[in-house]
Enzyme design. Structure first.
Site, PDB file in Angstrom:
ATOM      1  N   LYS A  56      -5.261   3.454  -1.994  1.00 10.68           N
ATOM      2  CA  LYS A  56      -4.485   2.869  -0.853  1.00 10.68           C
ATOM      3  C   LYS A  56      -5.071   2.707   0.276  1.00 10.68           C
ATOM      4  O   LYS A  56      -4.793   1.830   0.971  1.00 10.68           O
ATOM      5  CB  LYS A  56      -3.138   3.676  -0.756  1.00 10.68           C
ATOM      6  CG  LYS A  56      -2.099   3.665  -2.004  1.00 10.68           C
ATOM      7  CD  LYS A  56      -1.784   2.292  -2.271  1.00 10.68           C
ATOM      8  CE  LYS A  56      -0.999   2.430  -3.541  1.00 10.68           C
ATOM      9  NZ  LYS A  56      -0.302   0.779  -3.935  1.00 10.68           N
ATOM     10  N   SER A  97       0.936  -1.078   0.064  1.00  7.36           N
ATOM     11  CA  SER A  97      -0.017  -0.034  -0.209  1.00  7.36           C
ATOM     12  C   SER A  97       0.772   1.096  -0.014  1.00  7.36           C
ATOM     13  O   SER A  97       1.874   1.347  -0.880  1.00  7.36           O
ATOM     14  CB  SER A  97      -1.039  -0.112   1.206  1.00  7.36           C
ATOM     15  OG  SER A  97      -1.666   1.152   1.264  1.00  7.36           O
ATOM     16  N   TYR A 138      -5.220   8.327  -5.840  1.00  9.01           N
ATOM     17  CA  TYR A 138      -4.407   7.402  -5.406  1.00  9.01           C
ATOM     18  C   TYR A 138      -4.535   6.983  -3.859  1.00  9.01           C
ATOM     19  O   TYR A 138      -4.396   5.920  -3.319  1.00  9.01           O
ATOM     20  CB  TYR A 138      -3.045   7.952  -5.373  1.00  9.01           C
ATOM     21  CG  TYR A 138      -1.865   7.242  -4.923  1.00  9.01           C
ATOM     22  CD1 TYR A 138      -1.240   6.039  -5.667  1.00  9.01           C
ATOM     23  CD2 TYR A 138      -1.073   7.542  -3.852  1.00  9.01           C
ATOM     24  CE1 TYR A 138      -0.181   5.607  -5.327  1.00  9.01           C
ATOM     25  CE2 TYR A 138       0.049   6.890  -3.207  1.00  9.01           C
ATOM     26  CZ  TYR A 138       0.396   5.601  -3.903  1.00  9.01           C
ATOM     27  OH  TYR A 138       1.455   5.003  -3.422  1.00  9.01           O
TER      28      TYR A 138
END
Length: 314
Positions: A179, A163, A175
């Site tokens: 994650k 991650s 993004y």
């Protein structure tokens, strides 16, 4: 492994030698953190599968690691895969089974990932599909393809996903959303497996990888590459200059497998404690009726400030 509630020892392989002789499958394995994980697996006596979307990089990595694999008495095997495509991942699993019919998959590293995507308020549908397709669906595809057979094989094994610090702090952009989802996916997997395999998620600070040039590998169904290959990218150069070595992340992953650590907060020596501070800040906001806030990082500030000179390597 034991299955008592709560306790890192229940998620640990204190003797990493139990994984030797098995197969380590590493997505995004031809460069960066993935390549470092492959190198570490080979040193630990595991056959290594370099799964990556870049065929030339696979060939280069295979050639680079051939001598080390030979010396360790193991094989290194490259296979091109787009982890966002289920059919590709199923082909990868079939290729691994055919190449190593008598060796269990002892380590699954769902490491492939892409950056970018932009702000959540402006990202296009195709941007969401690209980033979530790799960073979330790619992990899910690998878990679905490999983990049930790892469990059925009844051999010691570990599963990890890469991650980011962005998966633990107040999220920023597409993004960051992806994650957070990656962390959540691994939390769910840990609970589902109930100690049958160890499960870990890597959440590093800035690492010297190619993450900022992910657009070079954007598949055509997601709009194709947005930046020509070979195009100069100053931020990518600064990530390489300021970021921690990928080998540090690999070392921390294998140490986590040994000790049972689930959340691997890979701190940079140039920014010690920052990932933990991010996580603590977010948890405090949740528990004390606060608002999302991301503490400033001196290291990240240097990476994105072109006026700060790039350190010269010795």
């Amino acid at each position: 492994m034991a299955t008592h509630e709560h306790g890192a020892q229940d998620n640990a392989h204190p003797d990493l030698g139990v994984l030797a002789g098995g197969v380590a499958v590493v997505t995004g394995g031809a460069s960066g953190i993935g390549l470092a994980l492959v190198e570490k697996a080979i040193a630990g006596g595991m056959h290594a599968v370099i799964a990556d979307i870049e065929a030339p990089a696979i060939d280069e990595a295979e050639s680079r690691l051939a001598d080390a694999a030979r010396a360790a008495g193991v094989e290194v095997f490259g296979h091109r895969v787009d982890v966002s495509t289920e059919a590709d991942v199923l082909d990868l699993e079939a290729a691994v089974s055919a190449r190593f019919p008598d060796s269990p998959v002892s380590l699954l590293c769902c490491n492939a990932g892409v950056g970018g995507g932009g702000p959540v308020s402006r990202a296009s549908d195709i941007d969401w599909d690209f980033v979530l397709g790799v960073n979330v669906k790619g992990v899910a595809n690998c878990v679905r393809a490999f983990v049930p057979k790892m469990v059925a094989g009844d051999a010691p094994g570990a599963v990890m996903a890469t991650s980011s610090q962005d998966g633990l702090c107040a999220a920023q952009g597409v993004y960051g959303v992806s994650k957070h989802a990656c962390v959540a996916l691994m939390e769910a997997l840990y609970q589902e497996l109930n100690g049958r395999l160890s499960v870990h998620v890597l959440c590093p600070n800035v690492v010297a990888t190619n993450i900022t040039t992910s657009e070079r590998n954007r598949p055509e169904r997601f709009g194709g590459p947005r930046v020509p290959r070979g195009h100069s990218n100053p931020i990518a150069d600064r990530f390489k200059a300021f970021g921690m070595p990928p080998s540090r992340c690999a070392d921390l992953v294998f140490e986590a497998i040994r000790t049972g650590t689930f959340y691997i907060m890979a701190e940079s020596e140039d920014d010690p404690g920052y990932v933990r501070l991010e996580a603590e800040t977010r948890m405090k906001a949740i528990l004390e009726d606060g608002l999302p806030y991301r503490p400033r990082s001196a290291l990240i500030g240097k990476v994105f400030n072109p006026r700060v000179p790039v350190p010269q390597k010795p």
